[in-house]
Design a protein around this motif. Structure first.
Motif, mmCIF file in Angstrom:
data_model
loop_
_atom_site.group_PDB
_atom_site.id
_atom_site.type_symbol
_atom_site.label_atom_id
_atom_site.label_comp_id
_atom_site.label_asym_id
_atom_site.label_seq_id
_atom_site.Cartn_x
_atom_site.Cartn_y
_atom_site.Cartn_z
ATOM 1 N N LEU A 60 0.826 -1.206 0.000
ATOM 2 C CA LEU A 60 0.000 0.000 0.000
ATOM 3 C C LEU A 60 0.863 1.261 0.000
ATOM 4 C CD1 LEU A 60 -2.773 -1.189 2.450
ATOM 5 C CD2 LEU A 60 -3.141 -0.434 0.096
ATOM 6 N N SER A 96 -10.319 1.882 3.508
ATOM 7 C CA SER A 96 -9.020 1.205 3.556
ATOM 8 C C SER A 96 -8.442 1.176 4.971
ATOM 9 C CB SER A 96 -8.026 1.875 2.602
ATOM 10 O OG SER A 96 -7.761 3.215 2.990
ATOM 11 N N GLY A 154 -12.565 0.380 -0.723
ATOM 12 C CA GLY A 154 -11.528 0.798 0.212
ATOM 13 C C GLY A 154 -11.231 -0.271 1.247
ATOM 14 N N SER A 157 -9.242 -2.871 -0.293
ATOM 15 C CA SER A 157 -7.893 -2.344 -0.484
ATOM 16 C C SER A 157 -7.046 -2.548 0.757
ATOM 17 C CB SER A 157 -7.963 -0.852 -0.825
ATOM 18 O OG SER A 157 -6.682 -0.252 -0.769
ATOM 19 N N VAL A 162 -3.999 -4.005 -1.650
ATOM 20 C CA VAL A 162 -4.023 -3.528 -3.033
ATOM 21 C C VAL A 162 -4.683 -2.150 -3.057
ATOM 22 C CG1 VAL A 162 -4.129 -5.851 -3.987
ATOM 23 C CG2 VAL A 162 -6.250 -4.635 -3.513
ATOM 24 N N GLY A 163 -4.450 -1.409 -4.126
ATOM 25 C CA GLY A 163 -5.060 -0.087 -4.204
ATOM 26 C C GLY A 163 -6.556 -0.159 -4.429
ATOM 27 N N GLY A 164 -7.012 -1.300 -4.931
ATOM 28 C CA GLY A 164 -8.428 -1.476 -5.226
ATOM 29 C C GLY A 164 -8.739 -1.305 -6.701
ATOM 30 N N SER A 187 -9.355 5.092 -11.900
ATOM 31 C CA SER A 187 -8.800 4.154 -10.932
ATOM 32 C C SER A 187 -7.440 4.627 -10.422
ATOM 33 C CB SER A 187 -8.663 2.767 -11.571
ATOM 34 O OG SER A 187 -7.966 1.890 -10.718
ATOM 35 N N ILE A 191 -6.904 5.091 -6.424
ATOM 36 C CA ILE A 191 -6.000 4.287 -5.598
ATOM 37 C C ILE A 191 -4.849 5.103 -5.029
ATOM 38 C CG2 ILE A 191 -6.569 2.104 -6.695
ATOM 39 C CD1 ILE A 191 -4.332 2.320 -8.515
ATOM 40 N N THR A 194 -6.742 6.086 -1.844
ATOM 41 C CA THR A 194 -7.148 4.957 -1.005
ATOM 42 C C THR A 194 -5.963 4.307 -0.294
ATOM 43 O OG1 THR A 194 -8.970 4.502 -2.523
ATOM 44 C CG2 THR A 194 -8.378 2.758 -0.994
ATOM 45 N N ALA A 195 -4.845 4.192 -0.984
ATOM 46 C CA ALA A 195 -3.678 3.533 -0.402
ATOM 47 C C ALA A 195 -3.149 4.275 0.823
ATOM 48 C CB ALA A 195 -2.578 3.408 -1.455
#
Length: 270
Positions: A60, A96, A154, A157, A162-164, A187, A191, A194-195
């Protein structure tokens, strides 16, 4: 613990492959970074449970600069991806953080099975729809739907490191009617945000617990530095190539890569 030359070569290869895939396919590269790091750490003799947590947390952290690099290239070509990407990403941060905290309480084998099954579904779905043109929107891209999707993706993720992107791309194309290239761009923005939440949760949950040297919580600073050094520039290059590849081919590449990784995590292929 001594880091061998083989280990550093492995980290470099992860950075090159995951970075290019990130930019090309609009994913953070976590679906590659997590299993490859896990296998490399196991080879080094790290306990499987600890190896999984380090792989998830470090993945992440790497995704943040890698996805941002890919997003910056997509934004030069598409100016309509920033707003939806940020709106989804803000809710994704919340999800996340929750996902990362949940992951710290689950057994390693359960995480591997969940990861493998979800990727298997995505791969099959993507390969089956490769010949289809952009789908008609089945749901409105409004605040309620954005919030639900953002939080749920999220959570996945943070839970899976993963970032999703592998999930959000499928949702954007199949449910909201975006084209594949638009979904890849959105995306990348999503991400990148989200990360951040997932990384924070893994730093907190691994603080004072992770014995792996040079780490911040469950984030290995050595792995982060080496992989990101190569993944960031390769993500930018991959994003550039993405705009020259036909949509059908992008879907096929995306599906085949995810299929292999899913089977690897489930232990079906060596």
């Amino acid at each position: 613990m001594i880091f061998t030359l083989e280990y550093f070569i492995g980290l470099i290869l992860i950075g090159v492959v995951a970075g290019f895939a990130s930019g090309l396919l609009g994913v953070g590269g976590g679906f590659l970074i997590v299993p490859f790091q896990y296998f490399l750490l196991e080879y080094l003799g790290v306990d499987p449970s600890l190896a999984m947590m380090i792989s998830l947390g470090t993945s992440l952290a790497i995704i943040i600069p890698t996805a941002t690099s890919g997003a910056s290239r997509h934004l030069k070509v598409m100016d309509n991806i920033l707003k939806p990407g940020i709106r989804l990403g803000l809710f994704g941060i919340v999800g996340s953080i929750l996902g990362g905290l949940i992951a710290s309480m689950l057994p390693t084998q359960i995480l591997k099975i969940i990861f493998g099954c979800l990727l298997l579904f995505i791969a099959i779905r993507n390969l089956m729809s490769a010949d289809k043109k952009t789908s008609k929107a089945r749901a409105k891209f409004n605040l309620i739907n954005i919030a639900v999707v953002g939080v749920l993706v999220g959570i996945s993720s943070g839970l899976l490191g993963v970032g999703g992107g592998v999930f959000i791309i499928l949702i954007l194309t199949a449910i909201f009617g975006f084209s594949m290239i638009e979904a890849i761009g959105i995306s990348s923005v999503f991400i990148s945000l989200t990360a951040i939440g997932g990384t924070v949760s893994y730093i907190i949950s691994g603080w004072g617990v992770n014995p792996f040297p040079y780490s911040l919580g469950y984030v290995s600073l050595v792995n982060f530095a080496v992989i990101a050094m190569f993944s960031v520039p390769l993500a930018y290059y991959g994003a550039k190539i993405a705009h020259k590849v036909p949509e059908k081919r992008l879907k096929q590449i995306f599906g085949l890569v995810v299929l292999y990784i899913s089977l690897k995590m489930l232990g079906v292929v060596p």
